[in-house]
Scaffold this motif. Structure first.
Motif, mmCIF file in Angstrom:
data_model
loop_
_atom_site.group_PDB
_atom_site.id
_atom_site.type_symbol
_atom_site.label_atom_id
_atom_site.label_comp_id
_atom_site.label_asym_id
_atom_site.label_seq_id
_atom_site.Cartn_x
_atom_site.Cartn_y
_atom_site.Cartn_z
ATOM 1 N N TYR A 1 2.116 -51.350 6.996
ATOM 2 C CA TYR A 1 3.482 -51.598 6.757
ATOM 3 C C TYR A 1 4.345 -51.766 8.005
ATOM 4 O O TYR A 1 5.431 -52.542 7.999
ATOM 5 N N PHE A 2 4.001 -51.082 9.074
ATOM 6 C CA PHE A 2 4.909 -51.161 10.262
ATOM 7 C C PHE A 2 4.393 -52.231 11.220
ATOM 8 O O PHE A 2 4.847 -52.751 12.277
ATOM 9 N N ARG A 3 3.428 -52.926 10.832
ATOM 10 C CA ARG A 3 2.641 -54.135 11.606
ATOM 11 C C ARG A 3 2.199 -53.643 13.041
ATOM 12 O O ARG A 3 2.231 -54.556 13.889
ATOM 13 N N ILE A 4 1.568 -52.361 13.101
ATOM 14 C CA ILE A 4 1.268 -52.040 14.329
ATOM 15 C C ILE A 4 0.191 -52.761 15.035
ATOM 16 O O ILE A 4 0.234 -53.174 16.197
ATOM 17 N N SER A 5 -1.064 -52.922 14.536
ATOM 18 C CA SER A 5 -2.144 -53.750 15.197
ATOM 19 C C SER A 5 -1.702 -54.997 15.132
ATOM 20 O O SER A 5 -2.015 -55.648 16.048
ATOM 21 N N GLU A 6 -1.015 -55.582 14.305
ATOM 22 C CA GLU A 6 -0.555 -57.062 14.191
ATOM 23 C C GLU A 6 0.297 -57.368 15.316
ATOM 24 O O GLU A 6 0.038 -58.486 15.972
ATOM 25 N N ARG A 7 0.958 -56.499 15.826
ATOM 26 C CA ARG A 7 2.086 -56.625 16.925
ATOM 27 C C ARG A 7 1.220 -56.250 18.105
ATOM 28 O O ARG A 7 1.838 -56.164 19.235
ATOM 29 N N GLU B 1 7.302 -48.515 27.308
ATOM 30 C CA GLU B 1 5.974 -47.844 27.232
ATOM 31 C C GLU B 1 5.117 -48.209 26.215
ATOM 32 O O GLU B 1 4.191 -47.439 26.029
ATOM 33 N N GLY B 2 5.504 -49.265 25.680
ATOM 34 C CA GLY B 2 4.484 -49.802 24.796
ATOM 35 C C GLY B 2 4.896 -49.988 23.197
ATOM 36 O O GLY B 2 4.222 -50.665 22.387
ATOM 37 N N SER B 3 6.263 -49.505 22.787
ATOM 38 C CA SER B 3 6.759 -49.519 21.357
ATOM 39 C C SER B 3 6.801 -51.149 20.938
ATOM 40 O O SER B 3 7.389 -52.164 21.736
ATOM 41 N N ARG B 4 6.438 -51.448 19.705
ATOM 42 C CA ARG B 4 6.507 -52.934 19.417
ATOM 43 C C ARG B 4 6.933 -52.838 17.793
ATOM 44 O O ARG B 4 7.281 -53.903 17.263
ATOM 45 N N THR B 5 7.061 -51.578 17.320
ATOM 46 C CA THR B 5 7.473 -51.403 15.964
ATOM 47 C C THR B 5 8.393 -50.230 15.583
ATOM 48 O O THR B 5 8.824 -49.605 16.347
#
Length: 485
Positions: free
Chosen positions: A24-30, A359-363
């Motif tokens: 849903y948040f596309r965490i791995s995708e991003r 810090e690494g946030s992307r979603t």
């Protein structure tokens, strides 16, 4: 371009084993992980938690036309509530690591320019109207169209300018840089420390924090920014207990007498939507100009913040467009409405979200953490506001560096874009305003294109926006001509 940004420039398909939340948040995708998102959420919260202290001070120190003050405890509750709800909504609906809270600058306009002319209910009603107008601009597609009309180099310049701006904020908030009082009879506007040299334990904490942060970043340590904030907060608490520190500023790093406090929702819903138009002694022209000022500041502050955060996170597409932009802008407009309805002033997107991106946030998953902490702050304000500015400010300096790296993408040999880019970058920190920087860049871009005979290259929306900025910069003589002052 920072290493974290490079990692997300080319999104990849999520692994087959990714769970529903990841998809849903596309965490791995991003190119992110749950750990990075959580660390980023904490970092963003700690760099903007000061608003829980500062917003009540700004709004609470002002009186409305009838001499009424807003209650500080109620303001703290309203500020935390709006930040928590709207940050989570932005995460779930917009899927950007973009936190929201009461906007600095906007709250000062409400407190010191609007409230003295009318009641607090009427003033907050204007804030709600401002938010509703922004939502209309989003629904009609005008706000998104303006953002797409901006040339890519100017978007990059906006991001760089914001980087310098937030680094400057970090230096000033920590006391490393201070304004020289006018009484000093000097042309130098700022100086090192409070007296021309660095003095005091709080500034030492900031300096050590900057060194620790840049050292950890250079070593590519995971959680560098958050580690620095926590470490410096602990050090500040030790120093505060052992040394005689006169003042840490807004937040003193000491263990609170109580961990839990009861929220007071007494200000929620206290606004009058059209009361300002009926307020005695306030003309319709004045009210319209006040709304115009709020809309323009909120509109372009948000635009710069959204573009800057998305660019640093590597989320812009090949055309420089922000993902889910329509929803992001609509949620930001709704936040302004929520802030006015809660009497905490207009809420808007926070550039301090860059700390989480660093810090690494992307979603938007990181927003669940940041919003959740603001939710906890409703009850745990004494505990969650012990982080002094001197411990959090190094994060802003470090993120300023990360955003500054985008300056290399601007073609400095082409004056028709280089000069507007330069003005955009320079005016933001020098005037302490994202909106002013964007306005200066837009106006310069239009003027130079016309001078070079390239007027056809200017998008029609930029003509309109530049005309509005002319009004914005000339608001004082316009008010005098119209009899509003």
């Amino acid at each position: 371009m920072s290493e974290t940004k490079q990692a997300t420039d080319r999104p990849t398909a999520p692994p087959q084993g990714a769970n529903g939340v990841d998809r849903y948040f596309r965490i791995s995708e991003r190119g992110s992980t749950f750990g990075r998102e959580i660390r980023g959420g904490f970092a963003t919260f700690f760099t903007m938690a000061y608003i829980l202290v500062l917003n009540p001070i700004i709004l609470g120190s002002a009186k409305d036309k009838f001499g009424h003050h807003l209650d500080a405890v109620q303001l703290t509750t309203a500020t935390a509530l709006v930040a928590a709800v709207m940050t989570i909504i932005m995460g779930v609906g917009g899927n950007l690591p973009l936190a929201l809270a009461a906007g600095l600058g906007l709250n000062a306009v409400v407190a010191f320019q609007i409230a003295p002319l009318m009641s607090w209910d009427d003033a907050m009603g204007l804030v709600v109207l401002e938010g509703l107008l922004i939502c209309v601009l989003v629904v009609t597609g005008l706000r998104e169209a303006v953002m797409h009309a901006i040339p890519q180099p100017l978007k990059q310049a906006i991001s760089v300018g914001i980087g310098l701006f937030i680094a400057f904020i970090g230096f000033v908030d920590a006391g490393f840089v201070s304004r020289i009082p006018d009484a000093a009879n000097t042309t130098v506007p700022v100086q090192l420390g409070g007296t021309g040299s660095l003095t005091g334990w709080p500034v030492l904490v900031f300096c050590l924090g900057v060194l620790l942060t840049i050292g950890l970043l250079a070593r590519k340590v995971k959680g560098a920014i958050l580690i620095s904030i926590v470490t410096m907060t602990i050090l500040a608490m030790i120093i505060n207990s052992a040394a005689d520190v006169k003042s840490w500023g807004l937040t003193t790093p000491e263990w609170p007498d109580k961990l839990v406090d009861t929220p007071d929702f007494g200000l929620i819903g206290h606004f009058s939507l059209f009361g300002a138009f009926d307020a005695a002694g306030v003309g319709i022209v004045t009210v319209v100009l006040l709304i115009f000022t709020l809309v323009l500041s909120d509109f372009f502050d948000t635009m710069g913040t959204v573009v800057g955060i998305s660019a640093e996170a590597g989320l812009l597409d090949e055309e420089g467009k922000v993902p889910n932009l329509g929803r992001v802008l609509l949620i930001d407009g709704a936040a302004a409405v929520a802030g006015g309805a809660a009497s905490s002033s207009s809420a808007t997107s926070y550039i301090e979200s860059a700390a989480g991106v660093g810090e690494g946030s992307r979603t938007g998953f990181s927003n669940l953490i940041t919003g959740g902490l603001f939710g906890l702050a409703l009850f745990l304000t004494p505990l969650l506001t012990i982080v002094p500015l001197q411990a959090a400010a190094p994060a802003l300096v470090a993120v300023g560096f990360l955003m500054m790296t985008q300056v290399k993408n601007i073609d400095w040999d082409k004056y028709d874009i280089a000069i507007p880019a330069f003005l955009t970058i320079a005016v933001m920190p020098f005037t302490y305003s994202i909106t002013n920087g964007i306005g200066a860049g837009f106006l310069a871009y239009v003027v130079i294109k016309v001078v070079l005979g390239k007027a056809k290259e200017i998008h029609w929306l930029l003509w309109g926006v530049s005309a509005l900025f002319l009004v914005y910069f000339a608001i004082d003589p316009i008010e005098q001509v119209l009899g509003a002052k």
